[in-house]
Design a protein around this motif. Structure first.
Motif, short mmCIF file in Angstrom:
data_model
loop_
_atom_site.label_atom_id
_atom_site.label_comp_id
_atom_site.label_asym_id
_atom_site.label_seq_id
_atom_site.Cartn_x
_atom_site.Cartn_y
_atom_site.Cartn_z
N GLY A 45 10.75 -41.23 52.83
CA GLY A 45 9.65 -40.62 53.58
C GLY A 45 8.28 -41.10 53.12
O GLY A 45 8.12 -41.63 52.01
N ARG A 46 7.30 -40.86 53.96
CA ARG A 46 5.94 -41.35 53.69
C ARG A 46 5.36 -40.75 52.40
O ARG A 46 5.72 -39.66 51.99
N ASN A 47 4.50 -41.55 51.79
CA ASN A 47 3.78 -41.18 50.57
C ASN A 47 4.70 -40.94 49.37
O ASN A 47 4.32 -40.27 48.42
N THR A 48 5.90 -41.47 49.41
CA THR A 48 6.82 -41.29 48.28
C THR A 48 6.57 -42.38 47.24
O THR A 48 6.26 -43.52 47.57
N ASN A 83 6.22 -37.34 50.40
CA ASN A 83 5.43 -36.94 49.21
C ASN A 83 6.28 -36.69 47.98
O ASN A 83 5.93 -35.84 47.15
N CYS A 84 7.38 -37.40 47.83
CA CYS A 84 8.24 -37.21 46.65
C CYS A 84 7.79 -38.11 45.51
O CYS A 84 7.18 -39.15 45.72
N ASN A 128 11.01 -32.53 51.05
CA ASN A 128 9.62 -32.98 50.95
C ASN A 128 8.97 -32.45 49.68
O ASN A 128 9.28 -31.35 49.23
N ASN A 129 8.07 -33.26 49.11
CA ASN A 129 7.27 -32.86 47.95
C ASN A 129 8.14 -32.50 46.75
O ASN A 129 7.84 -31.58 46.00
N VAL A 130 9.22 -33.23 46.57
CA VAL A 130 10.13 -33.01 45.44
C VAL A 130 9.73 -33.95 44.31
O VAL A 130 9.40 -35.11 44.53
N TRP A 131 9.79 -33.43 43.09
CA TRP A 131 9.52 -34.24 41.90
C TRP A 131 10.82 -34.33 41.11
O TRP A 131 11.36 -33.32 40.67
N ILE A 132 11.32 -35.54 40.96
CA ILE A 132 12.53 -35.79 40.17
C ILE A 132 12.09 -36.41 38.86
O ILE A 132 11.54 -37.53 38.84
N GLY A 133 12.31 -35.69 37.76
CA GLY A 133 11.85 -36.13 36.45
C GLY A 133 12.55 -37.36 35.93
O GLY A 133 13.63 -37.75 36.40
N ASP A 143 2.25 -25.87 52.56
CA ASP A 143 1.51 -27.09 52.87
C ASP A 143 0.97 -27.80 51.63
O ASP A 143 0.26 -28.79 51.73
N TRP A 144 1.31 -27.34 50.44
CA TRP A 144 0.82 -27.93 49.20
C TRP A 144 1.55 -29.24 48.91
O TRP A 144 2.76 -29.35 49.10
N VAL A 145 0.79 -30.24 48.43
CA VAL A 145 1.38 -31.52 48.05
C VAL A 145 0.91 -31.84 46.63
O VAL A 145 -0.29 -31.82 46.34
N ARG A 146 1.87 -32.14 45.75
CA ARG A 146 1.47 -32.43 44.36
C ARG A 146 0.82 -33.80 44.27
O ARG A 146 1.11 -34.68 45.06
N ASP A 147 -0.07 -33.92 43.29
CA ASP A 147 -0.77 -35.21 43.05
C ASP A 147 0.16 -36.22 42.47
O ASP A 147 1.06 -35.99 41.76
#
Length: 187
Positions: free
Chosen positions: A75-78, A97-98, A129-134, A183-187
């Motif tokens: 997806g976009r912005n990943t 956004n991942c 969406n907007n998932v952070w995988i460490g 609607d929050w997206v992490r930096d």
């Protein structure tokens, strides 16, 4: 003069990225940004990369493998960091956004069986969406990670991780809920 040269170099780099992706039969909305080493791509299926994706690999290049008839969608912005390794034998879908950490592994197959009674597992992977995988996490066949989830570094995901949760361990378990707006997206 220097600004024109840098701009020309940028256009040239984008052209090279586009040609390399075309050679690997990778579909994309806009050419992704690559910093450092070019990923190793083996594609016999379908890869689609949405706009504004970026790959960073200064130490260890990413490996992306898609087997015959399999699908990988990003997806976009990943963002994918050093050494991320993806393998799709059925389907791997990564949302918008991942953030994929250093040396993360995402495999929709076990590759081989453990014993004659247990065939190799193959199951689609869905990352919201907007998932952070460490860093150094492993996402295995059948994983389903909800929107806004965070997977702690070094974790192994083998099943479902609900949206808006922090999960960690091996196998990963929910540690706590995360209070984040939709609607929050992490930096």
């Amino acid at each position: 003069m220097k600004k024109a040269f840098v701009s020309g170099l940028s256009r040239f780099k984008r052209l090279l990225v586009g040609l390399s992706l075309k050679a690997d039969n990778v579909g994309y909305e806009s050419p992704p940004v690559f910093s450092g080493k070019w990923p190793k791509i083996t594609n016999k299926g379908r890869i689609y990369i949405a706009r504004n994706c970026s790959f960073r690999s200064f130490r260890t290049r990413q490996h992306i493998t898609v087997t015959k008839d399999a699908i990988l969608e990003i997806g976009r912005n990943t963002f994918m960091n050093d050494g991320a390794n993806l393998c799709a034998t059925l389907s791997v879908k990564i949302g918008r956004n991942c953030k994929i950490g250093d040396m993360a592994y995402i495999f929709d197959t076990d590759f081989h069986q453990v014993s004659p009674q247990h065939p190799a597992k193959r199951a689609p992977i869905s990352i919201g969406n907007n998932v952070w995988i460490g860093a150094r996490s492993t996402i295995l066949a059948g994983a389903d990670i909800g929107d806004h989830a965070v997977i702690a570094a070094g974790s192994t995901v083998v099943g479902e991780i609900p949206a808006k949760t922090l999960a960690g361990g091996s196998p990963a378990k929910v540690i706590r809920a995360l209070d984040v707006p939709d609607d929050w997206v992490r930096d």
